[in-house]
Design a protein around this motif. Structure first.
Motif, PDB file in Angstrom:
ATOM      1  N   LYS A  63       0.822  -1.209   0.000  1.00 31.88           N
ATOM      2  CA  LYS A  63       0.000   0.000   0.000  1.00 31.88           C
ATOM      3  C   LYS A  63       0.860   1.264   0.000  1.00 31.88           C
ATOM      4  O   LYS A  63       0.609   2.226   0.739  1.00 31.88           O
ATOM      5  CB  LYS A  63      -0.946   0.012   1.208  1.00 31.88           C
ATOM      6  N   MET A  64       1.922   1.226  -0.802  1.00 30.71           N
ATOM      7  CA  MET A  64       2.828   2.364  -0.935  1.00 30.71           C
ATOM      8  C   MET A  64       2.639   2.985  -2.314  1.00 30.71           C
ATOM      9  O   MET A  64       2.378   2.287  -3.287  1.00 30.71           O
ATOM     10  CB  MET A  64       4.282   1.923  -0.735  1.00 30.71           C
ATOM     11  N   LYS A  65       2.789   4.289  -2.383  1.00 32.52           N
ATOM     12  CA  LYS A  65       2.578   5.003  -3.636  1.00 32.52           C
ATOM     13  C   LYS A  65       3.871   5.067  -4.437  1.00 32.52           C
ATOM     14  O   LYS A  65       4.715   5.933  -4.203  1.00 32.52           O
ATOM     15  CB  LYS A  65       2.056   6.412  -3.349  1.00 32.52           C
ATOM     16  N   PHE A  66       4.036   4.124  -5.364  1.00 35.92           N
ATOM     17  CA  PHE A  66       5.226   4.092  -6.200  1.00 35.92           C
ATOM     18  C   PHE A  66       4.978   4.857  -7.497  1.00 35.92           C
ATOM     19  O   PHE A  66       3.867   4.824  -8.053  1.00 35.92           O
ATOM     20  CB  PHE A  66       5.613   2.647  -6.537  1.00 35.92           C
ATOM     21  N   ALA A  67       6.016   5.530  -7.980  1.00 38.39           N
ATOM     22  CA  ALA A  67       5.923   6.193  -9.281  1.00 38.39           C
ATOM     23  C   ALA A  67       5.764   5.131 -10.367  1.00 38.39           C
ATOM     24  O   ALA A  67       6.334   4.040 -10.262  1.00 38.39           O
ATOM     25  CB  ALA A  67       7.177   7.019  -9.530  1.00 38.39           C
ATOM     26  N   PRO A  68       5.004   5.418 -11.410  1.00 40.84           N
ATOM     27  CA  PRO A  68       4.759   4.414 -12.469  1.00 40.84           C
ATOM     28  C   PRO A  68       6.035   3.895 -13.122  1.00 40.84           C
ATOM     29  O   PRO A  68       6.106   2.730 -13.507  1.00 40.84           O
ATOM     30  CB  PRO A  68       3.891   5.182 -13.478  1.00 40.84           C
ATOM     31  N   ASP A  69       7.050   4.772 -13.252  1.00 42.42           N
ATOM     32  CA  ASP A  69       8.275   4.384 -13.952  1.00 42.42           C
ATOM     33  C   ASP A  69       9.410   3.999 -13.009  1.00 42.42           C
ATOM     34  O   ASP A  69      10.575   3.960 -13.407  1.00 42.42           O
ATOM     35  CB  ASP A  69       8.740   5.522 -14.861  1.00 42.42           C
ATOM     36  N   ILE A  70       9.092   3.709 -11.761  1.00 46.78           N
ATOM     37  CA  ILE A  70      10.139   3.401 -10.787  1.00 46.78           C
ATOM     38  C   ILE A  70      10.884   2.114 -11.157  1.00 46.78           C
ATOM     39  O   ILE A  70      10.289   1.143 -11.635  1.00 46.78           O
ATOM     40  CB  ILE A  70       9.546   3.275  -9.356  1.00 46.78           C
ATOM     41  N   LYS A  71      12.205   2.137 -10.952  1.00 47.76           N
ATOM     42  CA  LYS A  71      13.024   0.945 -11.148  1.00 47.76           C
ATOM     43  C   LYS A  71      13.470   0.429  -9.785  1.00 47.76           C
ATOM     44  O   LYS A  71      13.970   1.195  -8.964  1.00 47.76           O
ATOM     45  CB  LYS A  71      14.249   1.262 -12.007  1.00 47.76           C
ATOM     46  N   PHE A  72      13.248  -0.847  -9.561  1.00 49.40           N
ATOM     47  CA  PHE A  72      13.653  -1.449  -8.302  1.00 49.40           C
ATOM     48  C   PHE A  72      15.009  -2.134  -8.477  1.00 49.40           C
ATOM     49  O   PHE A  72      15.264  -2.785  -9.496  1.00 49.40           O
ATOM     50  CB  PHE A  72      12.619  -2.485  -7.841  1.00 49.40           C
ATOM     51  N   MET A  91       9.261   9.877   7.055  1.00 47.41           N
ATOM     52  CA  MET A  91      10.436   9.049   6.819  1.00 47.41           C
ATOM     53  C   MET A  91      10.187   8.061   5.691  1.00 47.41           C
ATOM     54  O   MET A  91      11.086   7.760   4.899  1.00 47.41           O
ATOM     55  CB  MET A  91      10.796   8.299   8.110  1.00 47.41           C
ATOM     56  N   ARG A  92       8.968   7.560   5.580  1.00 45.45           N
ATOM     57  CA  ARG A  92       8.631   6.652   4.491  1.00 45.45           C
ATOM     58  C   ARG A  92       8.742   7.378   3.141  1.00 45.45           C
ATOM     59  O   ARG A  92       9.212   6.802   2.158  1.00 45.45           O
ATOM     60  CB  ARG A  92       7.227   6.090   4.701  1.00 45.45           C
ATOM     61  N   ASP A  93       8.355   8.656   3.095  1.00 48.26           N
ATOM     62  CA  ASP A  93       8.502   9.443   1.863  1.00 48.26           C
ATOM     63  C   ASP A  93       9.979   9.564   1.478  1.00 48.26           C
ATOM     64  O   ASP A  93      10.344   9.419   0.303  1.00 48.26           O
ATOM     65  CB  ASP A  93       7.909  10.844   2.043  1.00 48.26           C
ATOM     66  N   ASP A  94      10.801   9.856   2.468  1.00 45.55           N
ATOM     67  CA  ASP A  94      12.245   9.978   2.215  1.00 45.55           C
ATOM     68  C   ASP A  94      12.806   8.650   1.727  1.00 45.55           C
ATOM     69  O   ASP A  94      13.647   8.603   0.822  1.00 45.55           O
ATOM     70  CB  ASP A  94      12.952  10.420   3.503  1.00 45.55           C
ATOM     71  N   ALA A  95      12.326   7.556   2.326  1.00 43.62           N
ATOM     72  CA  ALA A  95      12.795   6.232   1.923  1.00 43.62           C
ATOM     73  C   ALA A  95      12.431   5.932   0.473  1.00 43.62           C
ATOM     74  O   ALA A  95      13.241   5.384  -0.286  1.00 43.62           O
ATOM     75  CB  ALA A  95      12.201   5.169   2.849  1.00 43.62           C
ATOM     76  N   LEU A  96      11.213   6.294   0.081  1.00 45.05           N
ATOM     77  CA  LEU A  96      10.776   6.037  -1.295  1.00 45.05           C
ATOM     78  C   LEU A  96      11.609   6.822  -2.304  1.00 45.05           C
ATOM     79  O   LEU A  96      11.881   6.349  -3.403  1.00 45.05           O
ATOM     80  CB  LEU A  96       9.299   6.380  -1.447  1.00 45.05           C
ATOM     81  N   GLU A  97      12.021   8.033  -1.925  1.00 42.21           N
ATOM     82  CA  GLU A  97      12.875   8.815  -2.821  1.00 42.21           C
ATOM     83  C   GLU A  97      14.228   8.130  -3.015  1.00 42.21           C
ATOM     84  O   GLU A  97      14.762   8.091  -4.128  1.00 42.21           O
ATOM     85  CB  GLU A  97      13.070  10.225  -2.254  1.00 42.21           C
ATOM     86  N   LYS A  98      14.770   7.586  -1.930  1.00 43.13           N
ATOM     87  CA  LYS A  98      16.061   6.904  -2.039  1.00 43.13           C
ATOM     88  C   LYS A  98      15.913   5.568  -2.772  1.00 43.13           C
ATOM     89  O   LYS A  98      16.835   5.111  -3.446  1.00 43.13           O
ATOM     90  CB  LYS A  98      16.655   6.703  -0.643  1.00 43.13           C
ATOM     91  N   LEU A  99      14.746   4.956  -2.651  1.00 44.51           N
ATOM     92  CA  LEU A  99      14.472   3.738  -3.408  1.00 44.51           C
ATOM     93  C   LEU A  99      14.407   4.048  -4.903  1.00 44.51           C
ATOM     94  O   LEU A  99      15.002   3.343  -5.731  1.00 44.51           O
ATOM     95  CB  LEU A  99      13.161   3.115  -2.934  1.00 44.51           C
ATOM     96  N   SER A 100      13.709   5.119  -5.247  1.00 42.42           N
ATOM     97  CA  SER A 100      13.564   5.521  -6.645  1.00 42.42           C
ATOM     98  C   SER A 100      14.907   5.869  -7.273  1.00 42.42           C
ATOM     99  O   SER A 100      15.123   5.667  -8.469  1.00 42.42           O
ATOM    100  CB  SER A 100      12.620   6.724  -6.764  1.00 42.42           C
ATOM    101  N   ALA A 101      15.820   6.398  -6.461  1.00 44.23           N
ATOM    102  CA  ALA A 101      17.139   6.789  -6.959  1.00 44.23           C
ATOM    103  C   ALA A 101      18.098   5.602  -7.048  1.00 44.23           C
ATOM    104  O   ALA A 101      19.241   5.768  -7.464  1.00 44.23           O
ATOM    105  CB  ALA A 101      17.726   7.875  -6.062  1.00 44.23           C
TER     106      ALA A 101
END
Length: 570
Positions: A481-490, A545-555
């Motif tokens: 239930k996390m909001k991922f960007a459509p083009d995110i690379k894992f 903190m979850r928002d910050d984590a998602l940014e670092k995940l996206s990067a």
């Protein structure tokens, strides 16, 4: 040199005399080769007998390789030239890893190379060098030419893991203090302790854990915040190792029923290292934890913490306020102290008188007056803080607010013209307010003095050399239930020699900064729930903190598994 270490064990076991060892070492220096072979060629002792004795003395299992047939599939996993160079042959695979016969299983550098080539944990055992050569020649289908290299640089500490059947009785003597001193001064004990510290420093470990069990003496390192199993230590030297650490840290070696704390200052590879030692009695013996503090390491800068630019700029504005209190929150090991040191080094100028009370002082900052808690002498956080206020401070850093007394003094210091920094153990930034209220601080004092609260965690950074892109299961992403960007690379960890097969290299911070405004201050005064204050703060633009984590995940900085491990749902 590895041969010298083995030679000392042979003398201790009375397989050869010191004179024979000197003669064998001289021959080895001329012609190379393995000490056990040279000892046998000179008629000093049989090669197998020497290898068996070495196993008994070091706590490493010995295997008689006469007519032994290893698993061919396992053997072929190791290139022949490596097998020849390291005098090692894989024998079989079990749940605990691959058992490898070695002429010198005490050579940690060789063990590490084998782990890299075999891509698995290994259990080194003693085997006679000549029989290892025969197996290599037979299994690889041709004569094993080339020079066996006994002079692979030796790493720090013992790597081999003893087995129950190979564990000799403990060398504890009659348990007297003089006997403990004698055991602690044994050459193998000194080598193990010094080697463990060296290895831990070189691998970037923050803690060494020595854990006695009934039939084993386990060792673990904490690296990048994660506990990692290291090969077990020789059980027979358990008492000696514990006694040596206690002697070095000025503890009472005769006291084994009560916990003790101590400190060791040493040099490793030219670095000033502080070790904070803690013992804890268990049903199987004394558990030891050695916390490693590298005093030669420079204090990290705010720009290196991992804050995004917007958060960092906002935080820098807060730390230059003339008075008030700033709290850094998070669990133990989340990097709070590192953040505080980065802050102090940023605001440290000749115009400011900065005093600290820490537990303990981890790094020294020039022109900052640093002190530390000494409970035995009556210097607690609260007592130290009272004395600091009489030292005309502009800035005060108190290591942790643990009780009402310390909290009350810190808040009043912030209200009377001082800038105060401290830490709390809370899960998020907003919870710092309710934690102080729970301690007994009046809500209006908190809302009047709190500049900001910063919550943080540390996550491991993916190794840039081997991280790989992948697609997580859709079911998992839906459950999160996390909001991922459509083009995110894992990206996920893979493992390579650069990162020691872990897939990660270093850590970075995740941050959440709560800056109270008039609305949230009013909510604090009303003693509403954390959830209500948090909802209001997010509505005002607070990045979680979850928002910050998602940014670092996206990067591509960290992995999905790391942010799930380190953060709670927003």
């Amino acid at each position: 040199m590895a041969g010298k270490k083995i030679g000392e064990l042979l003398v201790i076991k009375k397989i050869i005399t010191q004179a024979q060892l000197d003669e064998a070492l001289a021959e080895q220096a001329k012609s190379g080769g393995f000490l056990a072979e040279i000892v046998a060629s000179k008629g000093f002792a049989e090669e197998d007998k020497a290898a068996r004795a070495l196993g008994e003395e070091s706590g490493v299992a010995y295997i008689d390789l006469t007519d032994y047939s290893p698993d061919p599939g396992i053997v072929k996993q190791l290139p022949q030239d490596v097998a020849v160079k390291l005098a090692a042959v894989p024998l079989f695979k079990a749940a605990s890893g691959i058992t490898v016969a070695m002429a010198d299983p005490l050579n940690t550098a060789a063990v590490e190379q084998l782990q890299k080539f075999l891509k698995a944990g290994i259990r080194p055992v003693f085997g006679s060098p000549s029989k290892i050569k025969k197996i290599i020649a037979r299994e690889y289908g041709k004569s094993a030419t080339g020079q066996f290299n006994e002079n692979v640089p030796v790493g720090a500490g013992f790597k081999p893991a003893p087995t129950e059947e190979a564990v000799p009785p403990q060398e504890t003597g009659d348990g007297t203090e003089s006997d403990s001193l004698k055991v602690a001064s044994l050459a193998p004990v000194v080598s193990i302790v010094d080697g463990l510290v060296k290895q831990a420093v070189e691998t970037g470990a923050s803690d060494i854990h020595l854990e006695p069990q009934a039939n084993h003496f386990y060792c673990r390192f904490r690296i990048d915040g994660v506990m990692r199993d290291m090969p077990a230590l020789p059980k027979k030297y358990e008492a000696g190792i514990i006694s040596r650490v206690k002697i070095m840290s000025n503890m009472d070696i005769a006291e084994k029923r009560l916990p003790q704390d101590g400190r060791i200052q040493t040099m490793v590879n030219g670095k000033n290292i502080d070790l904070r030692i803690s013992t804890f009695p268990t049903i199987n013996g004394e558990n030891l934890v050695l916390r490693i503090l590298d005093r030669s390491r420079s204090v990290i800068r705010l720009t290196d913490l991992g804050m995004d630019e917007v958060t960092r700029i906002a935080f820098e504005q807060m730390i230059h306020r003339p008075h008030g209190i700033i709290l850094i929150t998070g669990p133990t090991g989340s990097g709070k102290t590192t953040t505080l040191y980065a802050v102090l080094s940023t605001i440290n100028t000749v115009e400011k008188n900065i005093l600290t009370m820490e537990d303990p002082v981890e790094y020294e900052i020039d022109r900052v007056r640093q002190s530390q808690v000494n409970v035995k002498a009556g210097v607690t956080f609260a007592a130290g803080l009272r004395s600091m206020l009489r030292q005309d401070p502009d800035v005060i850093m108190i290591g942790e607010i643990r009780d009402f007394e310390t909290a009350e003094i810190a808040i009043h210091a912030a209200l009377t013209g001082h800038l105060v920094f401290s830490t709390l153990h809370t899960n998020d930034a907003v919870s710092a307010t309710t934690r102080l209220i729970d301690m007994g601080v009046e809500p209006f004092l908190i809302s009047s003095s709190l500049i900001c609260a910063v919550a943080q965690r540390l996550v491991r950074v993916l190794c840039s050399e081997c991280k790989e892109a992948y697609e997580p299961p859709k079911e998992l992403l839906e459950q999160l239930k996390m909001k991922f960007a459509p083009d995110i690379k894992f990206y996920r960890e893979k493992g390579c020699p650069v990162c020691r097969q872990t897939g990660y290299a270093g850590r970075i911070g995740l941050y959440e900064i709560f800056i109270p405004d008039e609305e949230t201050k009013s909510l604090i005064d009303k003693k509403v729930t954390v959830g209500e204050i948090r909802t209001a703060a997010i509505a005002k633009g607070m990045k979680t903190m979850r928002d910050d984590a998602l940014e670092k995940l996206s990067a591509g900085i960290t992995s999905l598994s790391e942010i799930l491990r380190a953060t709670m749902e927003a």
